[in-house]
Design an enzyme around this catalytic site. Sequence first.
Site, PDB file in Angstrom:
ATOM      1  N   ARG A 127      -0.063  13.395 -16.656  1.00 11.70           N
ATOM      2  CA  ARG A 127      -0.287  13.808 -15.237  1.00 11.70           C
ATOM      3  C   ARG A 127      -1.247  12.859 -15.087  1.00 11.70           C
ATOM      4  O   ARG A 127      -2.110  13.284 -13.878  1.00 11.70           O
ATOM      5  CB  ARG A 127      -0.282  15.117 -14.902  1.00 11.70           C
ATOM      6  CG  ARG A 127       0.968  16.089 -15.318  1.00 11.70           C
ATOM      7  CD  ARG A 127       1.169  17.384 -14.588  1.00 11.70           C
ATOM      8  NE  ARG A 127       2.308  17.906 -14.497  1.00 11.70           N
ATOM      9  CZ  ARG A 127       2.461  18.898 -15.501  1.00 11.70           C
ATOM     10  NH1 ARG A 127       1.442  19.235 -16.381  1.00 11.70           N
ATOM     11  NH2 ARG A 127       3.518  19.394 -15.704  1.00 11.70           N
ATOM     12  N   LYS A 149      -2.665   0.414  -6.256  1.00 17.18           N
ATOM     13  CA  LYS A 149      -1.521   0.181  -6.090  1.00 17.18           C
ATOM     14  C   LYS A 149      -0.758   0.142  -7.491  1.00 17.18           C
ATOM     15  O   LYS A 149      -1.163  -1.063  -8.127  1.00 17.18           O
ATOM     16  CB  LYS A 149      -0.776  -0.762  -5.230  1.00 17.18           C
ATOM     17  CG  LYS A 149      -0.936  -0.533  -3.796  1.00 17.18           C
ATOM     18  CD  LYS A 149      -0.124  -1.519  -2.854  1.00 17.18           C
ATOM     19  CE  LYS A 149      -0.109  -1.159  -1.422  1.00 17.18           C
ATOM     20  NZ  LYS A 149       0.451  -2.123  -0.558  1.00 17.18           N
ATOM     21  N   GLU A 191      -2.304 -15.640  -2.541  1.00 19.07           N
ATOM     22  CA  GLU A 191      -3.216 -14.537  -1.802  1.00 19.07           C
ATOM     23  C   GLU A 191      -4.414 -14.888  -1.362  1.00 19.07           C
ATOM     24  O   GLU A 191      -4.889 -14.289  -0.325  1.00 19.07           O
ATOM     25  CB  GLU A 191      -3.094 -13.349  -3.100  1.00 19.07           C
ATOM     26  CG  GLU A 191      -1.779 -13.151  -3.748  1.00 19.07           C
ATOM     27  CD  GLU A 191      -1.054 -11.818  -3.026  1.00 19.07           C
ATOM     28  OE1 GLU A 191      -1.481 -11.529  -1.591  1.00 19.07           O
ATOM     29  OE2 GLU A 191       0.017 -11.456  -3.165  1.00 19.07           O
ATOM     30  N   LYS A 237     -10.581  -7.535   0.055  1.00 20.32           N
ATOM     31  CA  LYS A 237      -9.719  -6.462  -0.279  1.00 20.32           C
ATOM     32  C   LYS A 237     -10.345  -5.295  -0.528  1.00 20.32           C
ATOM     33  O   LYS A 237      -9.921  -4.275  -0.153  1.00 20.32           O
ATOM     34  CB  LYS A 237      -9.051  -7.044  -1.799  1.00 20.32           C
ATOM     35  CG  LYS A 237      -8.241  -6.129  -2.582  1.00 20.32           C
ATOM     36  CD  LYS A 237      -6.837  -6.263  -2.458  1.00 20.32           C
ATOM     37  CE  LYS A 237      -5.967  -5.088  -2.662  1.00 20.32           C
ATOM     38  NZ  LYS A 237      -4.657  -5.452  -3.281  1.00 20.32           N
ATOM     39  N   GLU A 247      -2.655   3.284   2.634  1.00 17.62           N
ATOM     40  CA  GLU A 247      -1.903   2.519   3.366  1.00 17.62           C
ATOM     41  C   GLU A 247      -1.217   3.266   4.601  1.00 17.62           C
ATOM     42  O   GLU A 247       0.051   3.300   4.790  1.00 17.62           O
ATOM     43  CB  GLU A 247      -0.792   1.591   2.543  1.00 17.62           C
ATOM     44  CG  GLU A 247      -0.295   0.524   3.421  1.00 17.62           C
ATOM     45  CD  GLU A 247       0.570  -0.484   2.568  1.00 17.62           C
ATOM     46  OE1 GLU A 247       0.158  -0.841   1.736  1.00 17.62           O
ATOM     47  OE2 GLU A 247       1.700  -0.783   3.063  1.00 17.62           O
ATOM     48  N   ARG A 251      -4.364  -1.134   6.217  1.00 20.67           N
ATOM     49  CA  ARG A 251      -3.997  -1.575   4.624  1.00 20.67           C
ATOM     50  C   ARG A 251      -2.771  -2.546   4.554  1.00 20.67           C
ATOM     51  O   ARG A 251      -2.834  -3.493   3.942  1.00 20.67           O
ATOM     52  CB  ARG A 251      -4.241  -0.636   3.605  1.00 20.67           C
ATOM     53  CG  ARG A 251      -3.737  -1.412   2.180  1.00 20.67           C
ATOM     54  CD  ARG A 251      -4.186  -0.207   0.993  1.00 20.67           C
ATOM     55  NE  ARG A 251      -3.767  -0.939  -0.281  1.00 20.67           N
ATOM     56  CZ  ARG A 251      -4.178  -0.319  -1.489  1.00 20.67           C
ATOM     57  NH1 ARG A 251      -4.727   0.629  -1.480  1.00 20.67           N
ATOM     58  NH2 ARG A 251      -3.658  -1.109  -2.439  1.00 20.67           N
ATOM     59  N   ASN A 255      -0.297  -6.957   3.076  1.00 22.66           N
ATOM     60  CA  ASN A 255       1.425  -7.240   2.791  1.00 22.66           C
ATOM     61  C   ASN A 255       1.698  -8.703   3.733  1.00 22.66           C
ATOM     62  O   ASN A 255       2.903  -8.633   3.762  1.00 22.66           O
ATOM     63  CB  ASN A 255       2.016  -6.221   3.088  1.00 22.66           C
ATOM     64  CG  ASN A 255       1.866  -4.908   2.431  1.00 22.66           C
ATOM     65  OD1 ASN A 255       1.491  -4.800   1.350  1.00 22.66           O
ATOM     66  ND2 ASN A 255       1.832  -3.689   2.952  1.00 22.66           N
ATOM     67  N   HIS A 258       4.611 -10.617   2.647  1.00 17.56           N
ATOM     68  CA  HIS A 258       5.276 -10.081   1.551  1.00 17.56           C
ATOM     69  C   HIS A 258       6.443  -9.203   2.061  1.00 17.56           C
ATOM     70  O   HIS A 258       7.643  -9.255   1.005  1.00 17.56           O
ATOM     71  CB  HIS A 258       4.310  -8.985   0.995  1.00 17.56           C
ATOM     72  CG  HIS A 258       3.042  -9.261   0.181  1.00 17.56           C
ATOM     73  ND1 HIS A 258       2.232 -10.072   0.977  1.00 17.56           N
ATOM     74  CD2 HIS A 258       2.888  -9.187  -1.102  1.00 17.56           C
ATOM     75  CE1 HIS A 258       1.388 -10.315  -0.087  1.00 17.56           C
ATOM     76  NE2 HIS A 258       1.730  -9.738  -0.970  1.00 17.56           N
ATOM     77  N   HIS A 262       9.206 -10.092  -0.584  1.00 14.70           N
ATOM     78  CA  HIS A 262       9.831  -9.480  -1.363  1.00 14.70           C
ATOM     79  C   HIS A 262      11.480  -9.593  -1.335  1.00 14.70           C
ATOM     80  O   HIS A 262      12.065  -9.525  -2.335  1.00 14.70           O
ATOM     81  CB  HIS A 262       9.565  -7.899  -1.006  1.00 14.70           C
ATOM     82  CG  HIS A 262       8.194  -7.621  -1.281  1.00 14.70           C
ATOM     83  ND1 HIS A 262       7.701  -6.465  -1.232  1.00 14.70           N
ATOM     84  CD2 HIS A 262       7.349  -8.234  -2.239  1.00 14.70           C
ATOM     85  CE1 HIS A 262       6.431  -5.926  -1.629  1.00 14.70           C
ATOM     86  NE2 HIS A 262       6.221  -7.302  -2.425  1.00 14.70           N
ATOM     87  N   HIS A 275       5.394 -14.264  -8.016  1.00 18.14           N
ATOM     88  CA  HIS A 275       5.164 -13.250  -6.672  1.00 18.14           C
ATOM     89  C   HIS A 275       4.531 -14.273  -5.703  1.00 18.14           C
ATOM     90  O   HIS A 275       4.892 -14.221  -4.520  1.00 18.14           O
ATOM     91  CB  HIS A 275       4.381 -12.168  -7.231  1.00 18.14           C
ATOM     92  CG  HIS A 275       4.021 -11.334  -6.057  1.00 18.14           C
ATOM     93  ND1 HIS A 275       4.847 -10.940  -5.210  1.00 18.14           N
ATOM     94  CD2 HIS A 275       2.773 -11.052  -5.542  1.00 18.14           C
ATOM     95  CE1 HIS A 275       3.867 -10.001  -4.121  1.00 18.14           C
ATOM     96  NE2 HIS A 275       2.727 -10.404  -4.503  1.00 18.14           N
TER      97      HIS A 275
HETATM   98  N1  GLY Z   1      -1.192  -5.815  -2.610  1.00 22.90           N
HETATM   99  C1  GLY Z   1      -1.370  -5.050  -1.183  1.00 22.90           C
HETATM  100  C2  GLY Z   1      -2.112  -4.077  -1.339  1.00 22.90           C
HETATM  101  O1  GLY Z   1      -2.822  -3.755  -2.289  1.00 22.90           O
HETATM  102  O2  GLY Z   1      -2.198  -3.338  -0.656  1.00 22.90           O
END
Ligand code: GLY
Length: 370
Positions: A127, A149, A191, A237, A247, A251, A255, A258, A262, A275
């Site tokens: 857990r 994430k 990035e 970041k 998020e 946040r 993206n 992305h 994606h 990526h």
């Molecule tokens: N890679 C996007 C984030 O960490 O929110």
Amino acid sequence: MTNSPIQIPVPLSRQPYEVIIQEGGLNNIGKELLKAGIQKGIKVLVVSNEDVAEPYSKICLNSLSSSGYDPNLITVEAGEQNKNLSTISIIHNAAYSAKIERGSLFIALGGGVVGDMTGFAASTWLRGIDVVQIPTTLLAMVDAAIGGKTGVNHSGGKNLIGAFHQPRLVLIDPSTLTTLPRREFIAGMAEVIKYGIIEDLELFNYLEKIQLYNETSSMQLDQSQIYKILERSVKTKAKIVTADEKEKGIRAILNYGHTFGHVIETLCGYGTWLHGEAVAMGMVAVGELSVIRGDWTKEEANRQKKLIQKTGLPYKWPKLDRDKVLDTLQGDKKVKDGNIRFIIPKKIGLVELQDTVSTEEIKYCLELLN
Ligand code: GLY
């Protein structure tokens, strides 16, 4: 010249931690864990992939043992195509064999895929146990390793299975970039360019001026230039993650590029594009969308495209079936109340979240891109 270590705090209220940028820092990982208050003597499961473990695992394991930790190593296959629940089972089985307990620690030693999977395995083992991230690719250093994430891909879309699980510490050792293949370094730059567009005009201007590789394909950047790229990206970041850990709002600007990126990864098959490469094409695509909507100037969109091209990243939208693109967009995590959420550039250094992009605008954009 050796740069001194840089410590960048991620001051989250529930679990604050630091990102340390330190040349040769991997040799000191044991000491850094002690400094971060991670109890001596505990079992540590280091998760890596062969290409990274070969040059770096010994350094890491020796440092851990010297500081009184009890480390074990497991290597898994990296690559987006292996970022799935089967690999998570392999990590869990290793944790079981190594008798990893609640008070033990996982360490991710590798790129974004290893980091995401190790973080997710840590979040679910017993857990949830602690994890430390030691990113060894540029992409993981500036993005994936920071902010908690974690997760794996689903056949229907990128990162659809996952959890927020913040690390106890992120240690960036820029010397590990010396063994990073050129294609992967360049992919990580996508990035970095992203941070320029979403937040940092000065960084964007700087990136326009520097040269990554010379004519003979040797790395042209010196240590202080790499430090600058890392430090500015990590600071942005850290600031955004601190403002919005889960998020709920701001946040999401991380993206940028992305949403379309994606789609490329999902439809072209995980592993076809790195990526960062998919994000680069995604940034060009959303730049076009923004120009169509009258939100961004053609000149600035061209500046973005030129920087992406100069960096050596792909920028042309791949041949993809339009209906499949629209379907995949609908399946992305960024859909809110049925509307696809885009991060729309307004000017270099400023973006906004938009839920009002119409299907017609997307279709028109895809027509122009094809
Ligand atoms: N890679 C996007 C984030 O960490 O929110």
